[in-house]
Write an enzyme that holds these catalytic residues in place. Structure first.
Site, PDB file in Angstrom:
ATOM      1  N   SER A 128       0.872  -1.124   0.065  1.00 39.08           N
ATOM      2  CA  SER A 128      -0.230   0.150   0.010  1.00 39.08           C
ATOM      3  C   SER A 128       1.063   1.049   0.114  1.00 39.08           C
ATOM      4  O   SER A 128       2.034   1.136   0.389  1.00 39.08           O
ATOM      5  CB  SER A 128      -0.725  -0.203   1.336  1.00 39.08           C
ATOM      6  OG  SER A 128      -1.720   1.215   1.551  1.00 39.08           O
ATOM      7  N   TYR A 171      -1.830   0.298  10.627  1.00 35.48           N
ATOM      8  CA  TYR A 171      -1.956  -0.096   9.182  1.00 35.48           C
ATOM      9  C   TYR A 171      -0.576   0.432   8.523  1.00 35.48           C
ATOM     10  O   TYR A 171       0.067  -0.409   7.793  1.00 35.48           O
ATOM     11  CB  TYR A 171      -3.124   0.278   8.502  1.00 35.48           C
ATOM     12  CG  TYR A 171      -3.282   0.034   7.143  1.00 35.48           C
ATOM     13  CD1 TYR A 171      -3.430  -1.326   6.774  1.00 35.48           C
ATOM     14  CD2 TYR A 171      -3.428   1.000   5.976  1.00 35.48           C
ATOM     15  CE1 TYR A 171      -3.615  -1.646   5.595  1.00 35.48           C
ATOM     16  CE2 TYR A 171      -3.408   0.561   4.765  1.00 35.48           C
ATOM     17  CZ  TYR A 171      -3.513  -0.746   4.416  1.00 35.48           C
ATOM     18  OH  TYR A 171      -3.744  -1.012   3.031  1.00 35.48           O
TER      19      TYR A 171
HETATM   20  C1  8X3 Z   1      -5.024   1.567   1.280  1.00 36.20           C
HETATM   21  C2  8X3 Z   1      -4.294   2.925   1.094  1.00 36.20           C
HETATM   22  O1  8X3 Z   1      -4.449   5.576   1.821  1.00 36.20           O
HETATM   23  O2  8X3 Z   1      -5.970   3.882   2.706  1.00 36.20           O
HETATM   24  O3  8X3 Z   1      -3.826   0.616   1.290  1.00 36.20           O
HETATM   25  O4  8X3 Z   1      -3.642   3.886   3.497  1.00 36.20           O
HETATM   26  S1  8X3 Z   1      -5.022   4.069   2.330  1.00 36.20           S
END
Ligand code: 8X3
Length: 253
Positions: free
Chosen positions: A138, A151
């Protein structure tokens, strides 16, 4: 041993929805044999109707389940391409307030799940002679943002692991591709991250002209894995035009 005229064969994880499902469908439409792996059997059913897709129920973080999938795929002729797509986000909390449980889940699925599946299939890819591993990370794996928390940390981890893998496997003629999507609108990603709050999920994309779709990313993946094997798109950052950077999203209306 390389048999270049044989149809290409891939394993796609997280294949029951979103980018994984779109990739499985796209590759089979190009004549590939695809083993589609996901935890949810019922979500794999519709994919199984597509000729060329073999659905396999498996949790990527479970060593025994992944070993069973490898046995099944070995019996069926093996793969030359592994697409580690399974992953996800939970929460938008600050680091100060993030939940250890959420962070643990994100590390499990994004980092350890990718590690587990990759370790299981590397011997097969080495033996093939022209293997490909493609990891879906990502833009959150290269740019931190407020609320990115666990994340960001997990995807930075997956990004780091992907770079290490490329260095270590080049001598086995395995190319390692990393696709780093930005704002992609799929049916589940943001809703899951926001714990089912559909209205809040809607706001993420509000006014954005054409966020990327799962099909857009599937097209990029298909391009990368069908280039001649010596051509390695090491890192592909894909954003919609309206997202010039992580912090700069053009919204209209
Ligand atoms: C998804 C991109 O911008 O939501 O992997 O982190 S973001």
């Amino acid at each position: 041993m390389v048999t270049s005229t044989a149809p290409r064969r891939a394993l796609v994880t997280g294949a029951s929805s979103g980018i994984g499902a779109a990739t499985a469908l796209r590759l089979t439409s190009e004549g590939w044999q695809v083993f589609a792996v996901a935890r949810r059997a019922e979500k794999l059913e519709s994919l199984a109707e597509q000729e060329g897709i073999i659905p396999l129920v498996c949790d990527v973080t479970d060593v025994d389940q992944v070993a069973a999938v490898r046995e099944r795929i070995t019996e069926d002729g093996g793969i030359d391409t592994l697409i580690n797509n399974a992953g996800g986000a939970l929460g938008v909390d600050t680091v100060a307030e993030g939940s250890l449980e959420d962070w643990r889940w994100m590390f499990e699925v994004n980092v350890l799940g990718t590690l587990n599946v990759t370790q299981a299939f590397l011997p097969m890819l080495r033996a093939h002679g022209e293997g490909t591993v493609l990891n879906l990370t990502s833009t959150a794996g290269i740019v931190s943002y407020e609320g990115g928390g666990g994340y960001n940390a997990a995807k930075f981890g997956a990004h780091g692991m992907t770079g290490t893998l490329r260095l270590e496997e080049a001598e086995h003629n395995i190319r390692v591709i990393e696709v780093l999507p930005g704002l992609v609108r799929t049916e589940e990603f943001t809703t899951k991250r926001l714990r089912g709050d559909a209205a809040a999920a809607e706001k993420v994309y509000a006014g954005v002209d054409k966020p990327l779709t799962a099909e857009d990313i599937a097209e990029v993946i298909t391009h990368a894995v069908t280039l001649p094997h010596h051509v390695n798109l090491d890192q592909i950052v894909v954003r919609p035009v309206a997202q010039a950077a992580q912090h700069k999203v053009i919204r209209k209306g």
